[in-house]
Design a protein around this motif. Structure first.
Motif, PDB file in Angstrom:
ATOM      1  N   LEU A   3      13.807  11.795  -1.169  1.00  0.00           N
ATOM      2  CA  LEU A   3      14.184  10.412  -1.476  1.00  0.00           C
ATOM      3  C   LEU A   3      14.130   9.543  -0.232  1.00  0.00           C
ATOM      4  O   LEU A   3      13.682   8.394  -0.270  1.00  0.00           O
ATOM      5  CB  LEU A   3      15.588  10.379  -2.086  1.00  0.00           C
ATOM      6  CG  LEU A   3      15.723  10.862  -3.537  1.00  0.00           C
ATOM      7  CD1 LEU A   3      17.190  11.050  -3.898  1.00  0.00           C
ATOM      8  CD2 LEU A   3      15.058   9.894  -4.493  1.00  0.00           C
ATOM      9  N   THR A   7      11.860   6.297   0.646  1.00  0.00           N
ATOM     10  CA  THR A   7      12.476   5.082   1.184  1.00  0.00           C
ATOM     11  C   THR A   7      11.664   4.562   2.357  1.00  0.00           C
ATOM     12  O   THR A   7      11.367   3.364   2.455  1.00  0.00           O
ATOM     13  CB  THR A   7      13.915   5.377   1.653  1.00  0.00           C
ATOM     14  OG1 THR A   7      14.710   5.772   0.541  1.00  0.00           O
ATOM     15  CG2 THR A   7      14.540   4.136   2.290  1.00  0.00           C
ATOM     16  N   PHE A 225      16.676   4.424  -3.480  1.00  0.00           N
ATOM     17  CA  PHE A 225      16.370   5.803  -3.093  1.00  0.00           C
ATOM     18  C   PHE A 225      17.242   6.248  -1.923  1.00  0.00           C
ATOM     19  O   PHE A 225      17.708   7.390  -1.884  1.00  0.00           O
ATOM     20  CB  PHE A 225      14.891   5.932  -2.715  1.00  0.00           C
ATOM     21  CG  PHE A 225      13.957   5.985  -3.891  1.00  0.00           C
ATOM     22  CD1 PHE A 225      14.434   6.222  -5.173  1.00  0.00           C
ATOM     23  CD2 PHE A 225      12.592   5.792  -3.728  1.00  0.00           C
ATOM     24  CE1 PHE A 225      13.584   6.274  -6.264  1.00  0.00           C
ATOM     25  CE2 PHE A 225      11.727   5.847  -4.810  1.00  0.00           C
ATOM     26  CZ  PHE A 225      12.225   6.080  -6.075  1.00  0.00           C
ATOM     27  N   SER A 229      19.879   9.259  -1.892  1.00  0.00           N
ATOM     28  CA  SER A 229      19.767  10.371  -0.946  1.00  0.00           C
ATOM     29  C   SER A 229      21.113  10.679  -0.300  1.00  0.00           C
ATOM     30  O   SER A 229      21.396  11.822   0.060  1.00  0.00           O
ATOM     31  CB  SER A 229      18.720  10.054   0.131  1.00  0.00           C
ATOM     32  OG  SER A 229      19.186   9.075   1.044  1.00  0.00           O
TER      33      SER A 229
END
Length: 284
Positions: A3, A7, A225, A229
């Motif tokens: 993730l 990003t 994201f 995360s």
């Protein structure tokens, strides 16, 4: 980690698109569009992950802090000065996230993890810095102080968000911050004296707004994201990976603009890529 990598990719692309949009619109326009996309994306995802509605007061406060210090100031500073220098300094937010997370969230990354985090940051800085650092030129860029301030604010914001997610849920944060960000965006528009009725023309004049729309959309998805995360790994690990976003600019220039990558940039790219892969294995 995956993730956080997404990003980084989306942020790197969004930086270029938003920088282009600033030629026609002030940052407050992009931030308002970002708030709309965030409302449409983050609130439903928050509901999917589960929202603790009894946490609405604290969630709204954290949401406002994140909207101001984590996103609004990022877009504001992105407009100032050369993108390569601004992106470099903004990318240092991960350093402050690590420091604040170790102080307040009791995160204790291993020595090996810290080494690869440091290498990720170093590689990002190597790639982002201009080929020649001339003191006389650097003195002219007063925006550097703004960028440093923004990096500290983003690091503090990420630490606060991680603390809230640890004690509540990522769904609650995404839900409450989506509303908080919309409120902050209205205030930002008012401070910039930008009328709301101009957004009626977005559909009919899509070509004029396309960079602001796409850049804001990518920022919204990338930030979501990053927050997700935080639900799965330490902020001190996710943030440095996300902070490698300036690398994407170099890669895009190589693919689409046929620009050459200098030996300096190759060193930084390889350093970041190897460090990200290593972090992935360490946290698997």
């Amino acid at each position: 980690v995956i993730l956080a990598i997404f990003t980084s990719l989306l942020l790197g692309l969004a930086n270029v698109l938003l920088k282009k949009s600033f030629k026609d619109f002030p940052p407050s326009i992009s931030f308002f569009i970002l708030a709309i996309f965030s409302m449409l994306l983050w609130a439903p995802v928050g509901l999917i992950f589960g929202v603790q509605f009894d946490q609405w007061l604290l969630g709204s406060f954290v949401g406002v802090m994140s909207a101001i210090f984590g996103q609004a100031i990022y877009i504001y500073v992105l407009e100032k000065g050369e993108l390569s220098i601004t992106a470099t300094i903004l990318a240092s937010f991960s350093i402050y996230t690590i420091i604040f997370s170790m102080l307040f969230n009791n995160e204790r990354p291993t020595s090996l993890t810290l080494l690869f985090i440091a290498l990720t940051i170093l590689g990002t800085i190597i790639v982002s810095l201009p080929e020649k650092l001339v003191k006389s030129e650097l003195k002219k860029v007063s925006f550097i102080l703004w960028a440093v301030f923004a990096a500290v604010c983003i690091g503090a914001s990420d630490t606060l968000v991680k603390y809230y997610i640890n004690n509540s849920s990522v769904g609650s944060f995404l839900f409450f911050v989506s509303f908080s960000q919309l409120v902050v965006s209205f205030i930002y528009l008012r401070l910039n004296k930008q009328p709301l009725n101009q957004f009626k023309e977005i559909i009919s004049k899509y070509k004029d707004y396309k960079f602001a729309l796409l850049g804001s959309l990518f920022i919204a998805v990338a930030t979501m994201f990053l927050f997700l995360s935080f639900n799965f790994t330490l902020a001190s690990i996710a943030s440095p990976i996300a902070a490698s976003a300036p690398i994407v600019t170099v890669v895009l220039a190589l693919i689409f603009l046929k620009e050459k990558i200098t030996p300096k940039n190759w060193i930084g790219l390889v350093l970041v890529m190897l460090s990200v892969i290593a972090l992935g294995f360490l946290t698997a």
